[in-house]
Structure formats: structure tokens, C-alpha cells
Design a protein around this motif. Structure first.
Motif, PDB file in Angstrom:
ATOM      1  N   PHE A 181      50.835  73.850  -5.480  1.00 28.42           N
ATOM      2  CA  PHE A 181      49.884  72.938  -4.831  1.00 28.42           C
ATOM      3  C   PHE A 181      49.022  73.661  -3.791  1.00 28.42           C
ATOM      4  N   LEU A 182      49.536  74.774  -3.241  1.00 26.71           N
ATOM      5  CA  LEU A 182      48.712  75.575  -2.327  1.00 26.71           C
ATOM      6  C   LEU A 182      47.386  75.890  -2.989  1.00 26.71           C
ATOM      7  N   TYR A 183      47.464  76.157  -4.309  1.00 29.01           N
ATOM      8  CA  TYR A 183      46.289  76.605  -5.043  1.00 29.01           C
ATOM      9  C   TYR A 183      45.592  75.459  -5.762  1.00 29.01           C
ATOM     10  N   GLY A 185      44.968  72.467  -5.313  1.00 31.75           N
ATOM     11  CA  GLY A 185      44.234  71.380  -4.676  1.00 31.75           C
ATOM     12  C   GLY A 185      42.951  71.810  -3.999  1.00 31.75           C
ATOM     13  N   LEU A 186      42.489  73.034  -4.298  1.00 36.92           N
ATOM     14  CA  LEU A 186      41.287  73.509  -3.612  1.00 36.92           C
ATOM     15  C   LEU A 186      40.055  73.228  -4.479  1.00 36.92           C
ATOM     16  N   PRO A 187      39.058  72.511  -3.918  1.00 35.50           N
ATOM     17  CA  PRO A 187      37.978  71.992  -4.754  1.00 35.50           C
ATOM     18  C   PRO A 187      37.134  73.027  -5.492  1.00 35.50           C
ATOM     19  N   TRP A 192      42.181  77.946 -10.188  1.00 38.55           N
ATOM     20  CA  TRP A 192      43.404  77.327  -9.673  1.00 38.55           C
ATOM     21  C   TRP A 192      43.419  75.811  -9.852  1.00 38.55           C
TER      22      TRP A 192
ATOM     23  N   PRO B 128      37.457  70.391   3.105  1.00 37.43           N
ATOM     24  CA  PRO B 128      38.704  70.948   2.576  1.00 37.43           C
ATOM     25  C   PRO B 128      39.373  71.903   3.574  1.00 37.43           C
ATOM     26  N   ARG B 131      41.529  70.002   5.810  1.00 38.78           N
ATOM     27  CA  ARG B 131      42.681  69.478   5.064  1.00 38.78           C
ATOM     28  C   ARG B 131      43.764  70.536   4.919  1.00 38.78           C
ATOM     29  N   TYR B 158      43.710  80.281   4.924  1.00 42.46           N
ATOM     30  CA  TYR B 158      43.763  79.212   3.925  1.00 42.46           C
ATOM     31  C   TYR B 158      42.429  78.457   3.906  1.00 42.46           C
ATOM     32  N   ALA B 161      39.965  80.041   1.628  1.00 38.20           N
ATOM     33  CA  ALA B 161      40.199  79.712   0.221  1.00 38.20           C
ATOM     34  C   ALA B 161      39.730  78.286  -0.051  1.00 38.20           C
ATOM     35  N   GLY B 162      39.834  77.426   0.958  1.00 34.47           N
ATOM     36  CA  GLY B 162      39.474  76.027   0.774  1.00 34.47           C
ATOM     37  C   GLY B 162      37.988  75.763   0.810  1.00 34.47           C
ATOM     38  N   PRO B 164      34.316  75.586  -0.044  1.00 34.18           N
ATOM     39  CA  PRO B 164      33.548  75.833  -1.270  1.00 34.18           C
ATOM     40  C   PRO B 164      32.212  76.523  -1.012  1.00 34.18           C
ATOM     41  N   LEU B 250      31.582  68.134  -5.559  1.00 31.34           N
ATOM     42  CA  LEU B 250      32.940  68.326  -5.067  1.00 31.34           C
ATOM     43  C   LEU B 250      33.392  67.200  -4.140  1.00 31.34           C
TER      44      LEU B 250
END
Lengths: 384, 260
Positions: A181-183, A185-187, A192, B128, B131, B158, B161-162, B164, B250
Motif C-alpha cells: 500500500f506504500l506504493y 496508493g500514489l496517484p 505502482w 497526496p 496524505r 514519501y 513519491a506522492g 504528481p 488525478l
């Protein structure tokens, strides 16, 4: 029981010394990183997670070794696993230890690590991952240690351990699910963003964890007087076979969805991994090696005669472990960042210092593993 | 009760652990927040937003104008690290195909394909990055600004990575030696190991000033205001001109709009 780790033959001491040297080198490299920052790694603002997080992700999978012996033994009464549950649990302890270390070495501000506890944030998957990983570590230490201690004393383990054993089974599922889920759920990370990510994690974990466990069981048999038993290895190899088939099948599913829908963003990462994208092909040889090893493993595992032969089974397990390492411990994390949010390909190559730190963490894990297995094997030899 | 030294040590250890965990319990139980009186000159809004008129920027601005970018980066002590891998960027230029990937086609006007688009943090309504942050080091303010707390960030990346939009930069190295502009003593510099990004100039809004980029633009291409206020400049622009946002599919609901 810890004192059993202090005595051993020359080979044992030599192995321990070798690990300590690697740990020392890794630590020295980490001091450089602590001093200069993550600039000493190959990571960038485009590929912001690299080798460390990929190792972490793979090792969460290896921790599944425990559940794959505990579940059949306690829920299905598969008696042959009775002798090796301890090996599975201690391997899980060592892998989760490595996982946590890889998270720590990846942090830009490790001294602020406890902020995760001081400012608990339930909407962050990383917060939950911290909980499930630490929980799984403690569960396996508690269970493994108490069961082993009871065995040494020739008594039944305390009753309060039993509920913990049952709890450890769904808990094992949670560590793979939450890590996926770490991966997943990233839009904007298309590679992923797939609903079968958690399922893929579980399948590959149930392949790579028990595969390493089989190899370790052979080593334990060779270097100690404790024999984990051929039947247990047989059963484990069946589990590895099914898990590996499902794993490879899942990778195939990703290919179908991406290339039949032909949505560019879904295809890009897979193209980058297997054929290269816009002339960038750093990972292509590794991913083909993954494919070849996976096929070799499947052929050797599905064929009963090669699965039951010690030599070919060892090759098959090594192939499973290494192929899953390439897929998860190398390709999965990096390819999620390629192409970057601007649709540009910026590649990633780990630096020497980064690899040294990673090697140091692996050495630490194997150090923990050696100590724990030494204790377990000594106790087993004693009561046998 | 029969006891042994071993048991005593066990219980003692458990107690020590319990006492050690007390600050955590307090952190979980804490309720009140520190109160700070706002400046009476402060600019306030229900939700801040920006409309960037790229046409105006290209037509009225001098060729290669970077006033807004330079203003931002000097006001915020943004270091100039020359390697692509470790660049720190709060507001910068991207070509259309990179700013709006997947929306380009071969036959777009040359101007759209070649001219630079100004990109920055979108201060999404559903961010994101917020979040995923495990420490609330990046958080959403009531006025819509997505903020960073550089003192709480643990550098896990993180959020990068989140995000976009690639709006976040990580300080891979100590940024201070790379600050090329004159040091702005009223704004903190960052340390190595934390993530940073555009903050819609929260520190300027708090004392009644518009964001540095908006103020610096001589052709008025950047418009900043309260999107919840029907009479605001941004609302008038949004009502009268066709605008686009980056990666609307998104669902992040960016607060930065583009007129092209």
C-alpha cells in the motif's frame, strides 16, 4: 540461552568475524553519509527512492518465511514443520531487522526518526508500516524465544504464547499488504498504481522467504548436528513452487493490462525495465536475468524429480530468491519513478558508498541470523 | 510471591520502558494548540489560488524573462545547485509537453510547444503529499496552502513519491554554501536532509504582501487571490477565460490555473 552464541568452532568465529568486518565497513560508509548527506547516493529529485528502499521492500517479503511454516504447522497440523518453525521465525526476525535498518539509512534526518511516534499520522501508510513491522519483529522474537526456551527445558511453552502465534499469522499478511500500500496508493506512479500490488507482494514473499529458508535449512544440516528433515524441505519446496507460479503469473497480468490497453503511462515503466525507454536501458539486462532465472526456477520446481533432488532444488531456490530480488529489490521501486512526473527519463545508478551501506545492513541481518540460528541449533542438538 | 533476580530485572525493565514511553502518551493525549495573534495587515483568504496567464507572459514579457523565478528564489534563499539530480526548485520553467504530459500533440501551435510554462507547487485541495507524510511535516492550512515544517521533516521523501507534479525538492547536501543570491535574513535557510517547496509565500501574506513571484512580474501575468471570493481577481479571470490545470484527472484539484 544467549551464551550458546559465544561458543563455536573456528569456522563459526571466522564467519562472525567476516560479518563484523562488513558491518564495520558499512558503518564507516554510513558515517560518511551522515556527514555529507544523501548526496553520496545515486538518488535524485527524480528517483527519490533507490537501493535502500528497494532492499527494504524485498526483505519484507523474506520475512514471510515465518508464516509459511507457522501457518501449516499450527492451523493444518503439518507436523514436519514442527522442527523448523523456529528457523522460519528467526529468519523473519533477521529480515525485519534489516528492513528497519534500511528505512533508517534512507532517512535524510535519522535523528528525527521518533517524530513518527511523537506526531502519529494514521493517514500515512508509512505510519502503519512502522507499526506492523515493529509488531511483527516483536511477535517473532517473543514466540521464537519462548518456544525455544521451553523446548530446551523439555516443557510445553507458556499458554500466553499460543494467542500470539495465531496473531502472527494475519500479522504476516499485514506486513506485505501495508508495504504494498506504500506504493499502490500514489496517484501519479503508474507502475505502482495497481490493485494487485498487495497480491503480488504476498505471492513473491511466499516464494522468496521459504526459498531462502530451504537454503538455510540445508546449511544448518551441513554445519550442525541438527537436521531440519527432508519432509519439511519437501513441503516447503511445494509452497515455493505454487508461490513462484502465482508470482510470475501476476507479473504477466501487469503486462497484459499495460500492453493490451496500450495506455502509454501504463506501458512506460515496463518498457523501461525490459526494452529500455528513450534510449535508457540501465535495468534491461537485470530484468532479462530475472525472467531467465524465473523460468529456470519454474522448470526445476514444477518437475517433481528435480524438485526432490537436493542439488537441483538448491539451484531452484537460489534462482527463486535471486530472481525475486531482481524484480522487487531492484526493478520495482526504481521503475516507479521512471519516467518522472514531467515524462522525462532520469535514470538511477547506486553509488559505491550506497552499496557499501546496503552490504553493511545485509551483513547485520546475517549476523543476527547467525547468532539466532546458532542458539536454535545448539538447543536442538542438546535436546536431540 | 516467589521472585528471582531475573524476574525483578524483567519487571524493572518493563517499568523503565513504560516511563520512557510517557512522553509518547502525552503527545497522543495532547489537545490544545499554541495560539498566535495574526498581524492586522495580514492578507487572508478562504482559499488561495493563482491564475497564470501564459499568453501575457510570452507577449508582454521580455524574451527569456525570469523575474518571477529569481524573485522567489532570492527571497527564500533557494540554493543554486547545478546538478540536475539535486536541483532545488520552488518555481521554474517547463515546456508544455513536460508540464502537461499526455496532452500534447504534433500539431499544436509552435508557441505552445516551444515557450516556457511557469510551474510551482499546485497547493492541491486533495494533496497526496499531505496524505502520505508520516509526521504531518507537510500539512494543509485552513487557507488552502500546503505547508512544510522544515523542523519536523524526517527526510523520508514519501511526499516526493506522492507528488504528481515534481514540485518537491530534497536537500541531498547542505544547501547553505550554494545560496548565490544575497542572503535574506528574514527567511530561514534549510538544512540538509529535508524536503522543501513553494509555500505561496505564507510569510509575506502574513505581513500583507503578495507572493514574491506575483509582485515581481512586471506584465501582470500572475494573479493571486481568494478563489472562494466571487469578486476576487482570480475568480473574474476564471469566469471570463478558458483555463487548464496540470493533471486534472488525478483528482488532486490544483489551485494553480493556466491561461494559454
Amino acid at each position: 540461552m544467549l551464551e550458546r552464541a559465544l561458543t563455536g568452532d573456528q569456522k563459526y568465529y571466522r564467519w562472525i568475524t567476516a560479518l563484523l568486518i562488513l558491518m564495520g565497513l558499512g558503518f564507516a560508509a554510513y558515517l560518511v553519509q551522515l556527514n555529507k548527506g544523501l548526496t553520496i547516493t545515486g538518488m535524485s529529485r527524480d528517483v527519490s527512492w533507490g537501493f535502500y528502499i528497494a532492499q527494504f521492500t524485498f526483505l519484507v517479503g523474506v520475512a514471510a518465511s515465518a508464516v509459511m511454516v507457522v501457518l501449516p504447522y499450527y492451523l493444518h497440523d503439518v507436523k514436519v514443520f514442527g522442527r523448523i518453525t523456529i528457523l522460519g521465525e528467526f529468519l523473519a526476525v533477521a529480515s525485519v531487522t534489516m528492513c528497519l535498518l534500511f528505512i533508517v539509512v534512507d532517512l535524510g534526518k535519522p535523528m528525527r526518526l521518533l517524530n513518527v511516534l511523537l506526531y502519529p499520522t494514521p493517514n500515512s501508510i508509512l505510519f502503519w508500516d512502522m507499526i506492523v513491522l515493529n509488531g511483527y519483529l516483536f511477535l517473532n522474537i517473543l514466540i521464537g524465544w519462548n518456544v525455544l526456551e521451553a523446548e530446551r527445558k523439555g516443557v510445553h511453552y507458556p499458554n500466553w504464547v499460543k494467542p500470539l502465534i495465531y496473531l502472527s499469522i494475519p500479522w504476516a499478511v499485514s506486513i506485505h499488504t501495508v508495504t504494498a500500500f506504500l506504493y499502490a496508493g500514489l496517484p501519479a506512479r503508474h507502475y505502482w498504481l495497481t490493485a494487485i500490488m498487495a497480491a503480488r507482494f504476498l505471492a513473491s514473499a511466499f516464494a522468496s522467504g521459504p526459498a531462502l529458508l530451504i537454503l538455510l535449512a540445508f546449511l544448518v544440516k551441513r554445519y550442525t548436528r541438527f537436521d531440519p528433515g527432508r519432509e519439511a524441505i519437501d513441503k516447503l519446496s511445494q509452497i515455493v513452487t505454487y508461490a513462484m507460479i502465482i508470482s510470475v503469473f501476476f507479473v504477466g497480468l501487469e503486462f497484459f493490462t499495460a500492453f493490451y490497453s496500450r495506455i502509454p503511462s501504463h506501458m512506460h515503466a515496463l518498457q523501461y525495465l525490459f526494452v529500455g525507454l528513450e534510449g535508457h536501458r540501465n535495468l534491461v539486462p537485470f530484468m532479462w536475468l530475472f525472467a531467465i532465472l524465473a523460468i529456470v526456477a519454474l522448470v526445476l520446481l514444477i518437475n517433481p524429480s528435480t524438485r526432490k533432488n537436493d542439488r537441483t532444488l538448491k539451484i531452484a531456490c537460489a534462482a527463486v530468491f535471486f530472481s525475486m530480488w531482481l524484480e522487487k529489490g531492484l526493478g520495482l521501486v526504481v521503475a516507479g519513478f521512471i519516467p518522472n512526473p514531467f515524462d522525462q527519463v532520469r535514470e538511477y545508478t547506486p553509488s559505491i558508498l550506497e552499496l557499501m551501506i546496503a552490504l553493511g545492513v545485509w551483513a547485520t541481518g546475517f549476523f543476527v541470523l547467525t547468532i539466532l540460528y546458532k542458539i536454535a541449533a545448539s538447543v536442538k542438538e542438546e535436546v536431540a | 510471591m516467589e521472585s528471582s533476580r531475573r524476574n525483578f530485572m524483567k519487571i524493572g525493565g518493563a517499568c523503565a520502558l513504560g516511563l520512557g514511553a510517557l512522553p509518547i502518551v502525552k503527545a497522543y493525549a495532547k489537545n490544545e494548540k499554541p495560539q498566535v495573534a495574526p498581524d492586522s495587515k495580514a492578507l487572508v483568504a478562504t482559499k488561495w489560488a493563482m491564475v497564470i496567464d501564459m499568453k501575457k507572459c510570452w507577449e508582454k514579457g521580455k524574451p527569456g524573462c525570469k523575474d518571477c523565478l529569481l524573485a522567489c528564489h532570492s527571497v527564500h534563499n533557494v540554493p543554486e545547485i547545478k546538478t540536475i539530480k539535486e536541483e532545488i526548485k520552488w518555481i521554474w520553467n517547463e515546456q508544455y509537453e513536460h508540464a502537461f504530459p499526455g496532452q500534447e500533440n504534433h500539431f499544436l501551435p509552435e508557441e505552445i510547444r516551444q515557450k516556457p510554462f511557469i510551474v510551482l507547487c499546485n497547493h492541491c485541495t486533495n494533496p497526496p503529499c499531505v496524505r502520505v507524510c508520516p509526521t504531518k511535516a507537510t500539512f494543509k492550512r485552513k487557507d488552502g496552502i500546503t505547508m512544510m515544517d522544515y523542523h519536523r521533516c524526517i527526510g523520508c521523501r514519501y511526499c516526493m513519491a506522492g507528488c504528481p507534479y515534481g514540485a518537491r525538492s530534497f536537500n541531498f547536501r547542505d544547501p547553505r554554501p550554494y545560496i548565490q543570491t544575497e542572503l535574506n535574513m528574514t527567511y530561514p535557510t534549510r538544512e540538509r536532509g529535508v524536503v522543501e517547496k513553494c509555500s505561496f509565500c505564507d510569510e509575506r501574506l502574513a505581513v500583507g504582501l503578495l507572493p514574491a513571484c506575483v509582485e515581481a512580474c512586471k506584465c501582470g501575468a500572475l494573479c493571486f487571490g481568494d478563489i472562494e471570493d466571487p469578486n476576487s481577481e482570480v475568480r473574474k479571470l476564471l469566469a471570463s477565460r478558458f483555463t487548464i490545470r496540470r493533471k486534472p484527472e488525478l483528482g488532486t484539484q490544483p489551485s494553480v490555473y493556466y491561461i494559454v
